[in-house]
Design a protein around this motif. Structure first.
Motif, PDB file in Angstrom:
ATOM      1  N   TRP A 101       0.795  -1.030  -0.033  1.00  0.00           N
ATOM      2  CA  TRP A 101      -0.135   0.023  -0.088  1.00  0.00           C
ATOM      3  C   TRP A 101       0.648   1.339  -0.065  1.00  0.00           C
ATOM      4  CZ3 TRP A 101      -4.905  -1.116  -1.190  1.00  0.00           C
ATOM      5  CH2 TRP A 101      -5.074  -2.385  -0.958  1.00  0.00           C
ATOM      6  N   SER A 102       2.052   1.039  -0.192  1.00  0.00           N
ATOM      7  CA  SER A 102       2.970   2.102  -0.317  1.00  0.00           C
ATOM      8  C   SER A 102       4.350   1.952  -1.167  1.00  0.00           C
ATOM      9  CB  SER A 102       3.431   2.624   1.283  1.00  0.00           C
ATOM     10  OG  SER A 102       4.396   1.634   1.714  1.00  0.00           O
ATOM     11  N   VAL A 103       4.993   2.756  -1.663  1.00  0.00           N
ATOM     12  CA  VAL A 103       6.309   2.778  -2.089  1.00  0.00           C
ATOM     13  C   VAL A 103       7.311   1.793  -1.646  1.00  0.00           C
ATOM     14  CG1 VAL A 103       8.155   3.878  -3.432  1.00  0.00           C
ATOM     15  CG2 VAL A 103       5.785   4.800  -3.795  1.00  0.00           C
ATOM     16  N   ASP A 104       7.435   2.332  -0.108  1.00  0.00           N
ATOM     17  CA  ASP A 104       8.324   1.456   0.738  1.00  0.00           C
ATOM     18  C   ASP A 104       8.075   0.055   0.607  1.00  0.00           C
ATOM     19  OD1 ASP A 104       9.663   3.933   0.986  1.00  0.00           O
ATOM     20  OD2 ASP A 104       8.894   4.670   2.979  1.00  0.00           O
ATOM     21  N   GLY A 105       6.763  -0.337   0.994  1.00  0.00           N
ATOM     22  CA  GLY A 105       6.346  -1.448   0.979  1.00  0.00           C
ATOM     23  C   GLY A 105       6.468  -2.402  -0.104  1.00  0.00           C
ATOM     24  N   ARG A 106       6.318  -1.629  -1.409  1.00  0.00           N
ATOM     25  CA  ARG A 106       6.492  -2.182  -2.582  1.00  0.00           C
ATOM     26  C   ARG A 106       7.973  -2.574  -2.719  1.00  0.00           C
ATOM     27  NH1 ARG A 106       3.047   0.715  -5.457  1.00  0.00           N
ATOM     28  NH2 ARG A 106       1.519  -0.648  -5.038  1.00  0.00           N
ATOM     29  N   ARG A 107       8.768  -1.805  -2.484  1.00  0.00           N
ATOM     30  CA  ARG A 107      10.274  -1.834  -2.533  1.00  0.00           C
ATOM     31  C   ARG A 107      10.863  -3.042  -1.819  1.00  0.00           C
ATOM     32  NH1 ARG A 107      11.587   2.981  -1.322  1.00  0.00           N
ATOM     33  NH2 ARG A 107      12.005   3.640  -3.340  1.00  0.00           N
ATOM     34  N   LEU A 108      10.215  -3.128  -0.688  1.00  0.00           N
ATOM     35  CA  LEU A 108      10.395  -4.179   0.320  1.00  0.00           C
ATOM     36  C   LEU A 108       9.862  -5.802  -0.257  1.00  0.00           C
ATOM     37  CD1 LEU A 108      11.628  -5.243   2.930  1.00  0.00           C
ATOM     38  CD2 LEU A 108       9.509  -4.971   3.742  1.00  0.00           C
ATOM     39  N   LEU A 109       8.768  -5.615  -0.916  1.00  0.00           N
ATOM     40  CA  LEU A 109       8.349  -6.946  -1.442  1.00  0.00           C
ATOM     41  C   LEU A 109       9.153  -7.283  -2.587  1.00  0.00           C
ATOM     42  CD1 LEU A 109       4.469  -6.488  -1.527  1.00  0.00           C
ATOM     43  CD2 LEU A 109       5.894  -7.948  -0.089  1.00  0.00           C
ATOM     44  N   TRP A 110       9.654  -6.275  -3.424  1.00  0.00           N
ATOM     45  CA  TRP A 110      10.358  -6.631  -4.621  1.00  0.00           C
ATOM     46  C   TRP A 110      11.838  -7.173  -4.326  1.00  0.00           C
ATOM     47  CZ3 TRP A 110       9.420  -8.102  -9.382  1.00  0.00           C
ATOM     48  CH2 TRP A 110       8.405  -7.534 -10.168  1.00  0.00           C
ATOM     49  N   LYS A 111      12.156  -6.754  -3.106  1.00  0.00           N
ATOM     50  CA  LYS A 111      13.683  -7.017  -2.605  1.00  0.00           C
ATOM     51  C   LYS A 111      13.307  -8.555  -2.222  1.00  0.00           C
ATOM     52  CE  LYS A 111      17.218  -5.905   0.929  1.00  0.00           C
ATOM     53  NZ  LYS A 111      17.026  -7.313   1.784  1.00  0.00           N
ATOM     54  N   GLN A 112      12.323  -8.888  -1.441  1.00  0.00           N
ATOM     55  CA  GLN A 112      12.224 -10.060  -0.904  1.00  0.00           C
ATOM     56  C   GLN A 112      11.885 -11.156  -2.093  1.00  0.00           C
ATOM     57  OE1 GLN A 112       8.971  -9.467   1.727  1.00  0.00           O
ATOM     58  NE2 GLN A 112      10.028  -9.001   3.338  1.00  0.00           N
ATOM     59  N   HIS A 113      11.115 -10.747  -3.186  1.00  0.00           N
ATOM     60  CA  HIS A 113      10.898 -11.678  -4.151  1.00  0.00           C
ATOM     61  C   HIS A 113      12.186 -11.920  -4.951  1.00  0.00           C
ATOM     62  CE1 HIS A 113       9.153 -13.137  -7.844  1.00  0.00           C
ATOM     63  NE2 HIS A 113       9.990 -12.414  -8.574  1.00  0.00           N
ATOM     64  N   LEU A 114      13.043 -11.029  -5.214  1.00  0.00           N
ATOM     65  CA  LEU A 114      14.376 -11.208  -6.008  1.00  0.00           C
ATOM     66  C   LEU A 114      15.370 -11.913  -5.094  1.00  0.00           C
ATOM     67  CD1 LEU A 114      14.538  -7.653  -7.799  1.00  0.00           C
ATOM     68  CD2 LEU A 114      13.867  -9.682  -8.708  1.00  0.00           C
ATOM     69  N   GLU A 115      15.359 -11.840  -3.907  1.00  0.00           N
ATOM     70  CA  GLU A 115      16.187 -12.544  -3.016  1.00  0.00           C
ATOM     71  C   GLU A 115      15.730 -13.868  -3.167  1.00  0.00           C
ATOM     72  OE1 GLU A 115      15.987 -10.821   0.601  1.00  0.00           O
ATOM     73  OE2 GLU A 115      17.650  -9.489   0.328  1.00  0.00           O
ATOM     74  N   ARG A 116      14.599 -14.341  -3.030  1.00  0.00           N
ATOM     75  CA  ARG A 116      14.093 -15.482  -3.075  1.00  0.00           C
ATOM     76  C   ARG A 116      14.403 -16.395  -4.602  1.00  0.00           C
ATOM     77  NH1 ARG A 116       9.377 -13.670  -0.435  1.00  0.00           N
ATOM     78  NH2 ARG A 116       8.043 -13.486  -2.645  1.00  0.00           N
TER      79      ARG A 116
END
Length: 224
Positions: free
Chosen positions: A56-71
């Motif tokens: 629901w925010s840019v910071d949250g989306r940035r964290l989700l993409w970081k976690q996705h790419l790490e996986r």
């Protein structure tokens, strides 16, 4: 280990100089490993990563993409040595102190101790080849593989897959393309009509050099 950072030079061009062959070094960015993208799309700040979780925010989306790419990186790395040959796409920042441009290049790794093909997914390496996703050039051919026996050689450029021009797949990743072939949603139309009988196969039309005439194009069928 082979590196490739430019399309194959034309017959009239000068040979590739040593400074055009990249070797990985600190600071280079890995874009994909075995055709698995490891970078977010250009609109990543406005779209959530795969998985169904919404931010629901840019910071949250940035964290989700970081976690996705790490996986994605961890999964790709864990299976890398079961894929032979392994293909890595990278880029390197080049230029002066005022501006930097990124030069993409490919790195092909052949594992001496690994099996010839992956066991879990249908990829170019299943056929014993490594493909450059930018222009469908064959970067490596494993000796004794199905592609090698069919006459596919390093340096050739694939122009059609199952009778469809590769320009039709510009928006596809190579992993998506091969997954569609494996599940039957991209039938073989190389003979003018869909091949539905017999064992599953994929056909490649390729040319050994970009300047060769159309009459020199060859079509081979390989088992899926």
């Amino acid at each position: 280990v082979l590196t490739r950072n430019a399309c194959r030079p034309l017959k009239s061009a000068a040979p590739v100089s040593p400074d055009m062959v990249f070797a990985p070094r600190k600071g280079d960015r890995i874009l994909s490993l075995n055709y698995r993208p490891l970078t977010p799309p250009s609109n990543w700040l406005h779209s959530d990563p795969p998985g169904g979780v919404q931010a629901w925010s840019v910071d949250g989306r940035r964290l989700l993409w970081k976690q996705h790419l790490e996986r994605e990186w961890a999964d790709a790395l864990a299976s890398a040595q079961s894929v032979n040959p392994t293909y890595v796409e990278l880029d390197r920042g080049v230029g002066g102190w005022l501006s930097v441009s990124y030069e993409p290049y490919g790195l092909c790794i052949v594992w001496k101790e690994a099996s010839m093909s992956p066991s879990t997914a249908f990829l170019p390496s299943t056929l014993g080849i490594a493909l450059d996703s930018r222009d469908f050039a064959v970067c490596a051919v494993m000796p004794g593989s199905d592609a090698d026996k069919a006459g596919v050689t390093t340096g050739a450029t694939i122009t059609k897959v199952n009778g469809e021009k590769v320009s039709s797949f510009k928006a596809w990743s190579l992993a998506s393309l091969f997954r569609s072939v494996a599940c039957g949603s991209l039938p073989d139309l190389s003979k003018g009509e869909a091949v539905t009988s017999g064992p599953a196969q994929v056909s490649f039309t390729f040319v050994r050099h970009p300047l060769d005439p159309p009459s020199s194009h060859q079509t081979v069928s390989l088992p899926v």
